[in-house]
Design an enzyme around this catalytic site. Structure first.
Site, PDB file in Angstrom:
ATOM      1  N   LYS A  10       0.831  -1.203   0.000  1.00  0.00           N
ATOM      2  CA  LYS A  10       0.000   0.000   0.000  1.00  0.00           C
ATOM      3  C   LYS A  10       0.871   1.261   0.000  1.00  0.00           C
ATOM      4  CE  LYS A  10      -3.746  -2.351   2.489  1.00  0.00           C
ATOM      5  NZ  LYS A  10      -4.674  -2.277   3.650  1.00  0.00           N
ATOM      6  N   TYR A  50     -12.270  -2.052  -3.025  1.00  0.00           N
ATOM      7  CA  TYR A  50     -12.768  -2.125  -1.646  1.00  0.00           C
ATOM      8  C   TYR A  50     -14.295  -2.056  -1.578  1.00  0.00           C
ATOM      9  CZ  TYR A  50      -8.140  -1.886   0.553  1.00  0.00           C
ATOM     10  OH  TYR A  50      -6.865  -2.168   0.993  1.00  0.00           O
ATOM     11  N   ASN A 113      -1.602  -0.292   7.125  1.00  0.00           N
ATOM     12  CA  ASN A 113      -1.071  -1.590   7.537  1.00  0.00           C
ATOM     13  C   ASN A 113      -0.253  -2.293   6.444  1.00  0.00           C
ATOM     14  OD1 ASN A 113      -3.161  -2.286   5.906  1.00  0.00           O
ATOM     15  ND2 ASN A 113      -4.364  -3.354   7.467  1.00  0.00           N
ATOM     16  N   HIS A 116      -1.857  -5.629   1.382  1.00  0.00           N
ATOM     17  CA  HIS A 116      -3.178  -6.219   1.128  1.00  0.00           C
ATOM     18  C   HIS A 116      -2.986  -7.616   0.559  1.00  0.00           C
ATOM     19  CE1 HIS A 116      -7.242  -6.803  -0.486  1.00  0.00           C
ATOM     20  NE2 HIS A 116      -6.639  -7.291  -1.554  1.00  0.00           N
ATOM     21  N   GLU A 127     -10.099  -9.608  -7.807  1.00  0.00           N
ATOM     22  CA  GLU A 127      -9.040  -8.606  -7.685  1.00  0.00           C
ATOM     23  C   GLU A 127      -7.982  -8.760  -8.772  1.00  0.00           C
ATOM     24  OE1 GLU A 127      -7.750  -9.066  -3.621  1.00  0.00           O
ATOM     25  OE2 GLU A 127      -9.646  -8.298  -2.833  1.00  0.00           O
TER      26      GLU A 127
HETATM   27  P1  IDP Z   1      -7.725  -6.950   5.338  1.00  0.00           P
HETATM   28  O1  IDP Z   1      -6.870  -5.938   4.614  1.00  0.00           O
HETATM   29  O2  IDP Z   1      -6.967  -7.630   6.441  1.00  0.00           O
HETATM   30  O3  IDP Z   1      -8.408  -7.922   4.415  1.00  0.00           O
HETATM   31  P2  IDP Z   1     -10.328  -5.648   5.653  1.00  0.00           P
HETATM   32  O4  IDP Z   1     -11.248  -5.850   6.797  1.00  0.00           O
HETATM   33  O5  IDP Z   1     -10.711  -6.247   4.335  1.00  0.00           O
HETATM   34  O6  IDP Z   1      -8.873  -6.140   6.102  1.00  0.00           O
HETATM   35  O7  IDP Z   1     -10.145  -4.084   5.495  1.00  0.00           O
HETATM   36  C1  IDP Z   1      -9.515  -3.553   4.340  1.00  0.00           C
HETATM   37  C2  IDP Z   1      -8.570  -2.452   4.778  1.00  0.00           C
HETATM   38  O8  IDP Z   1      -9.334  -1.366   5.281  1.00  0.00           O
HETATM   39  C3  IDP Z   1      -7.627  -2.813   5.919  1.00  0.00           C
HETATM   40  O9  IDP Z   1      -6.477  -3.500   5.482  1.00  0.00           O
HETATM   41  C4  IDP Z   1      -7.304  -1.441   6.470  1.00  0.00           C
HETATM   42  O10 IDP Z   1      -6.340  -0.752   5.656  1.00  0.00           O
HETATM   43  C5  IDP Z   1      -8.643  -0.726   6.345  1.00  0.00           C
HETATM   44  N1  IDP Z   1      -9.483  -0.865   7.539  1.00  0.00           N
HETATM   45  C6  IDP Z   1     -10.189  -1.951   7.951  1.00  0.00           C
HETATM   46  N2  IDP Z   1     -10.860  -1.716   9.079  1.00  0.00           N
HETATM   47  C7  IDP Z   1     -10.598  -0.432   9.407  1.00  0.00           C
HETATM   48  C8  IDP Z   1     -11.000   0.424  10.500  1.00  0.00           C
HETATM   49  O11 IDP Z   1     -11.750   0.041  11.395  1.00  0.00           O
HETATM   50  N3  IDP Z   1     -10.481   1.693  10.495  1.00  0.00           N
HETATM   51  C9  IDP Z   1      -9.657   2.153   9.515  1.00  0.00           C
HETATM   52  N4  IDP Z   1      -9.265   1.392   8.480  1.00  0.00           N
HETATM   53  C10 IDP Z   1      -9.723   0.122   8.424  1.00  0.00           C
HETATM   54 MG    MG Z   2      -9.918  -7.630   3.070  1.00  0.00          MG
END
Ligand code: IDP
Ligand code: MG
Length: 136
Positions: A10, A50, A113, A116, A127
């Protein structure tokens, strides 16, 4: 079973100079790099990627973040690549991510984080088609 999954480094990971670190882990793990590209997403692509989170309160910030600078998109291949790459990334929230995982070692914030990975064969197919249409 050998399968393919979509990897993103990212914009936070690219900006922090972590491309080599993340690609090094992928290579040392033994995955095959099938395709890779440095690109900046437009909003339509980010919103499609997303789409499952469109109703979440963090969606607008997430789209701003993921379009906010160049990212690396890669297609990797190997045995159970979807689950194994998810394991290498660690939990979504770095607070919960084990040490030794990318998010556990390299991130402090839920949104920023670093990486992805597709979360299922269906997500991977969708994707990969979005990022590498010629290879879907
Ligand atoms: P993942 O990346 O582990 O699959 P997802 O739940 O699909 O997690 O969420 C996609 C992305 O959205 C996360 O990697 C993170 O960057 C962001 N994200 C998810 N939940 C939150 C939140 O509660 N606050 C802010 N950003 C979030
Ligand atoms: Mg996800």
């Amino acid at each position: 079973m050998s399968e393919r999954t979509l990897v993103l480094i990212k914009p936070d990971g690219v900006a922090r100079g972590l491309v080599g670190e993340v690609l090094g882990r992928i290579e040392r793990k033994g995955f095959v790099l099938v395709a890779m590209e440095l690109r900046t997403l437009d909003r339509a692509t980010a919103e499609a990627h997303y789409g499952e989170h469109a109703d979440k309160p963090f969606f607008a910030d997430l789209v701003d973040f993921i379009t906010g600078g160049p990212l690396v998109a890669a297609l990797i291949e190997g045995p159970d690549a979807i689950v194994q790459w998810r394991n290498m990334m660690g939990a979504t929230n770095p607070v919960n991510a084990a040490q030794g995982t990318i998010r556990g070692d390299l991130a402090t914030e839920m949104q920023n984080n670093v990486t992805h990975g597709s979360d299922s064969p269906q997500s991977a197919a969708r994707e990969v088609a979005l990022f590498f249409p010629g290879l879907a």
